[in-house]
Design a protein around this motif. Structure first.
Motif, PDB file in Angstrom:
ATOM      1  N   SER B 286       0.878  -1.169   0.000  1.00 30.88           N
ATOM      2  CA  SER B 286       0.000   0.000   0.000  1.00 30.88           C
ATOM      3  C   SER B 286       0.909   1.211   0.000  1.00 30.88           C
ATOM      4  N   CYS B 287       0.292   2.393  -0.085  1.00 29.90           N
ATOM      5  CA  CYS B 287       1.110   3.576   0.144  1.00 29.90           C
ATOM      6  C   CYS B 287       1.483   3.565   1.621  1.00 29.90           C
ATOM      7  N   HIS B 290      -0.365   5.929   4.032  1.00 23.33           N
ATOM      8  CA  HIS B 290      -1.828   6.073   3.952  1.00 23.33           C
ATOM      9  C   HIS B 290      -2.504   6.271   5.303  1.00 23.33           C
ATOM     10  N   CYS B 296      -6.397  10.411   2.315  1.00 21.45           N
ATOM     11  CA  CYS B 296      -6.262   9.009   1.951  1.00 21.45           C
ATOM     12  C   CYS B 296      -7.484   8.524   1.174  1.00 21.45           C
ATOM     13  N   CYS B 300      -5.183   3.999  -2.081  1.00 19.26           N
ATOM     14  CA  CYS B 300      -3.949   4.163  -1.309  1.00 19.26           C
ATOM     15  C   CYS B 300      -3.690   2.953  -0.423  1.00 19.26           C
ATOM     16  N   ARG B 301      -4.777   2.275  -0.001  1.00 22.54           N
ATOM     17  CA  ARG B 301      -4.612   1.122   0.888  1.00 22.54           C
ATOM     18  C   ARG B 301      -4.270  -0.144   0.125  1.00 22.54           C
ATOM     19  N   LEU B 302      -4.447  -0.111  -1.183  1.00 16.51           N
ATOM     20  CA  LEU B 302      -4.316  -1.325  -1.972  1.00 16.51           C
ATOM     21  C   LEU B 302      -3.037  -1.388  -2.792  1.00 16.51           C
ATOM     22  N   LYS B 303      -2.644  -0.261  -3.318  1.00 12.49           N
ATOM     23  CA  LYS B 303      -1.500  -0.271  -4.232  1.00 12.49           C
ATOM     24  C   LYS B 303      -0.531   0.847  -3.892  1.00 12.49           C
ATOM     25  N   GLN B 304       0.723   0.591  -4.269  1.00 17.28           N
ATOM     26  CA  GLN B 304       1.732   1.596  -4.000  1.00 17.28           C
ATOM     27  C   GLN B 304       1.849   2.537  -5.190  1.00 17.28           C
TER      28      GLN B 304
END
Lengths: 318, 328
Positions: B286-287, B290, B296, B300-304
Motif C-alpha cells: 500500500s502507500c 496512507h 487518503c 492508497c490502501r491497496l496499491k503503492q
C-alpha cells in the motif's frame, strides 16, 4: 598530581593498618597454636615454649609487638623452620614468580590475539570454536587438568619431567641449569596458562566488540584507513585501557603462588610453603605472607591507577 | 547541466533481524551532480543514513546488506569494487561527516594524528608534509592556534570545534563528494549556522558536491539545490529546492513544511503529522503513508503509487496526482 599521590599514600597506610588488624585477629582467634599442636610435648614443656614464643601474653599486646616489628620489616621467626620469615619467603617467592610470570605473559598474549580475532569475526566458525574452547579450559579444575597433562606429556609421551624444579641429584650449573629449570617449568606453566586464558579471552572479546561498534571506528573506516589500522590502532588501544586495572590485580597473583598447581607438580613455590604452614599452624609465617600480599595488592592498585592516567588522556589531565 | 557524479539506481539495502527483514532502503534512486548540494529529508528511521552508508560500503555486515540496485560514482560501479578499491575511495574521493562529533573521534589519539592519518594513507605524504598540511586544514576550518590543537585530545574541544575537525578530516584529500549525515543536529543553533557556512564555503571554493542528510527543513532551505524527501525507505517526492518549498505536492511534504515554525507568524500550535513512521518489517503493498494521510483514498490502501514526473524536475509518488494522467 603530587597532592593526589600523597593522599593515595595516606589511604594506603590506613588500609594496611586495617588489614593488619584483620590478619592478626583472624589468626590469633583461631583456636590452637604451633605448641598445642604437638602431642609429644609435656604440659611443662608446652608452657615453657609458649613463654619463649610470647604466646602466653594477651592478644592485644602480642598484636602491637608484632606490628611494631613488622613496621621495621621484621616479621618474626618461622616456628617450623626456625628461620626469619622474610628470608624464608624470599627463598620460595621467586620460584612461584618464575612460573606465574611466564604463564601471565602467555595468558595475556594469547588472550589479546584470540580476543581480537574472534571479535572481528563475530559468529564465525573460529569465534564459536574459541568461545567453546575458552569455556572448556575455564571449567577444568586445576588438579584434574594437571594430572591429565602429567599423564600425557610426562608419562605417556615422556617429553617433560612430571614434577620438581630440577632433576633429582642433578648438579647442573650455568646454562645447563637454566635449561633444566625451563624444562621443568613447561608443564606447570601450561596448566596455569590454560586455566587463565579462557576468562581473559572472553574479557578481551567483549571489550573489542563493544569498541568496534563505536562511532569513531566508523569514522576511521570512512577515512579509508586499512582494516588492520582500524582494528589494531583505533580499536585495540581503547579496548586495552580497562585491562590496565586488571593488570593491577595480577601483580599480587604473581607472588601469591598457585597452591594446587605447585602441589601437583611438586614445584618448590610459596603456595606449597603456605599450605604446610597452615597444617602446622606456623602463625608468624602465615601472618607475614598474608601481610606481604596485602601490601602488594594496595601498591599494585595505586600503580594501576597511575598507569591508567598515563595511558588514557581523558584521565591524565584531571 | 553538468554530469551526474553520483547515481543511485533502485538501491535496496535490507537488514536481516530475528524478527524479520527490515527494508531500510527500499528502491531508492537519486542523482548528485558535480558541485551540487542534494538534501535527503525525512523523519528518523526512514533510511536516510543507511542510504549514505550504502554509498560508502559501511553498512554493518552481516546483518545489513545491499541486496539490489547499483551505485555509480563517476561511472564506476561502487558495489562491484574490491574491498581494497573501496578503502582507497573512502576518505579520498568520497568523504563523510557524522551526526555526533563528540563520539566520532578516537578519544585516545591526538587531533593532529587523526587529521594526518588519511593524508598518509591516500596522499602518501611524509610525516613532515602531513603535519604542515594538517595545520593548514585546521586554520582553514576556522580554528585558531592550530599548532596547539594538533596536540590536543578530542575531550578538550567543544562539539562545534570537533565538527570543524571532522570537516577538516573530510576535506583533507579534496574529495569530489562530501556526505554529511545530520552534521548540525547535535550542535546548538549559533554553531549550526557556522558549520553550515563552512560547508557552503568549501563547496564554493573546491566545487565539492554535497549529499546532505537532515530532518531540519531550515537547513534544507539554506543549503540545498535539489531536495529528495524520503518516507519509510522510499523516495516520495523530489524536486529543485524552490519548486518543492513553494509548491509541495505530497501530503507528507506539505505536512513537514507546515510543521515548521515561520518567523513573524505566531500560532497557538504548530501543525503536526499524526502517527509515526510504520514498522519497516513486513509492510503491505500500500502507500506507506496512507494511515497518516489526511487525503487518503481507497486506492492508497491497496496499491503503492510510483514516482511520476509532474513538472519539470519535480517528481512525486502519490495517487492524488495519478488521476490527472487518467489512472485509478
Amino acid at each position: 598530581m603530587k597532592a593526589y599521590i600523597i593522599r593515595r599514600l595516606l589511604y594506603m597506610v590506613l588500609t594496611l593498618f586495617g588489614a593488619s588488624v584483620l590478619i592478626f585477629g583472624l589468626y590469633a582467634l583461631t583456636p590452637g597454636d604451633f605448641v598445642d599442636n604437638n602431642p609429644k610435648l609435656t604440659d611443662e614443656r608446652k608452657a615453657e615454649l609458649k613463654q619463649m614464643y610470647g604466646l602466653d601474653k594477651p592478644v592485644v599486646e602480642r598484636y602491637f609487638v608484632w606490628l611494631g616489628n613488622a613496621v621495621r620489616g621484621d616479621f618474626g621467626y618461622s616456628l617450623q623452620y626456625q628461620q626469619p620469615v622474610t628470608s624464608l619467603l624470599s627463598q620460595y617467592i621467586w620460584n612461584s614468580f618464575l612460573i606465574a610470570s611466564a604463564s601471565t605473559l602467555f595468558t595475556w598474549l594469547i588472550a589479546i590475539v584470540i580476543g581480537v580475532i574472534s571479535a572481528t569475526r563475530q559468529y564465525s566458525f573460529f569465534d564459536s570454536a574459541v568461545t567453546i574452547g575458552a569455556f572448556a579450559a575455564m571449567s577444568f579444575p586445576s588438579f584434574f587438568a594437571g594430572l591429565l597433562i602429567i599423564k600425557f606429556f610426562a608419562v605417556d609421551l615422556g617429553w617433560f619431567p612430571p614434577g620438581g624444579m630440577i632433576t633429582t641429584g642433578s648438579n647442573a650449573t650455568g646454562l645447563a641449569y637454566v635449561w633444566e629449570v625451563i624444562d621443568h617449568m613447561f608443564l606447570p606453566v601450561l596448566v596455569l596458562t590454560m586455566l587463565g586464558v579462557g576468562s581473559l579471552t572472553r574479557y578481551f572479546r567483549t571489550n573489542m566488540l563493544e569498541i568496534i561498534r563505536q562511532d569513531f571506528i566508523r569514522t576511521a573506516r570512512a577515512k579509508g584507513l586499512k582494516e588492520k589500522t582500524v582494528v589494531y590502532k583505533h580499536a585495540l588501544r581503547n579496548a586495552l585501557l580497562p585491562a590496565i586495572t586488571l593488570l593491577g590485580f595480577e601483580l599480587p597473583a604473581l607472588f601469591g603462588g598457585a597452591i594446587i598447581t605447585e602441589k601437583i607438580f611438586n614445584w618448590p613455590g610459596v603456595g606449597q610453603l603456605y599450605m604446610q604452614a597452615f597444617s602446622l599452624r606456623d602463625y608468624p609465617l602465615l601472618m607475614g605472607f598474608t601481610m606481604f600480599l596485602a601490601i602488594l595488592t594496595v601498591v599494585s592498585n595505586l600503580l594501576a591507577d597511575l598507569l591508567y592516567g598515563v595511558a588514557d588522556p581523558r584521565v591524565r589531565l584531571k | 547541466m553538468t554530469n551526474a557524479l553520483l547515481t543511485i539506481d533502485h538501491l535496496q539495502t535490507h537488514f536481516f533481524t530475528p524478527s524479520g527483514v527490515v527494508k531500510a532502503v527500499n528502491d531508492i534512486s537519486l542523482r548528485v551532480r558535480e558541485g551540487e548540494t542534494v538534501c535527503i529529508v525525512g523523519e528518523s528511521g526512514c533510511g536516510k543514513s543507511v542510504t549514505a552508508m550504502s554509498v560508502l560500503g559501511l553498512v554493518a555486515e552481516p546483518q545489513g546488506k545491499v541486496v539490489g540496485g547499483d551505485i555509480r560514482f563517476d561511472g564506476v560501479d561502487l558495489l562491484q569494487l574490491s574491498p581494497l578499491e573501496k578503502q582507497q575511495l573512502r576518505g579520498n574521493d568520497i568523504a563523510m561527516i557524522f551526526q555526533e562529533p563528540m563520539s566520532s573521534l578516537n578519544p585516545v589519539l591526538t587531533i593532529g594524528e587523526q587529521i594526518m592519518e588519511p593524508l598518509w594513507e591516500h596522499l602518501l605524504l611524509s610525516k613532515k608534509e602531513a603535519r604542515a598540511k594538517a595545520i593548514e586544514l585546521i586554520s582553514l576550518v576556522g580554528i585558531p592556534r592550530p599548532e596547539e590543537i594538533m596536540n590536543a585530545y578530542p575531550h578538550q574541544l567543544s562539539g562545534g570545534m570537533l565538527q570543524r575537525i571532522m570537516i577538516a578530516i573530510a576535506i583533507s584529500c579534496n574529495p569530489r563528494l562530501l556526505i554529511a549525515d545530520e552534521p548540525t543536529t547535535a550542535l546548538d543553533v549559533t554553531i549550526q549556522a557556522q558549520i553550515l557556512d563552512l560547508l557552503r564555503e568549501i563547496k564554493e571554493t573546491y566545487n565539492t558536491a554535497i549529499l546532505l542528510i537532515t530532518h531540519d527543513l531550515g537547513v534544507v532551505a539554506e543549503m540545498a539545490d535539489y531536495v529528495v524527501v524520503m518516507y519509510a525507505g522510499k523516495v516520495i517526492e523530489e524536486g529543485p529546492v524552490l519548486e518543492l518549498f513553494s509548491n509541495p505536492r505530497h501530503p507528507y511534504t506539505r505536512g513537514l513544511l507546515q510543521a515548521k515554525p515561520v518567523i513573524g507568524q505566531r500560532k497557538k500550535r504548530l501543525n503536526s503529522i499524526p502517527g509515526q513512521v510504520p514498522n519497516l518489517i513486513g509492510l503491505a503493498d500500500s502507500c506507506y503513508f496512507h494511515d497518516r494521510c489526511e487525503s487518503c483514498m481507497s486506492v492508497c490502501r491497496l496499491k503503492q503509487p510510483e514516482l511520476k514526473q509532474i513538472d519539470d524536475g519535480h517528481r512525486v509518488a502519490c495517487w492524488l496526482y495519478e488521476e490527472e494522467s487518467g489512472l485509478a
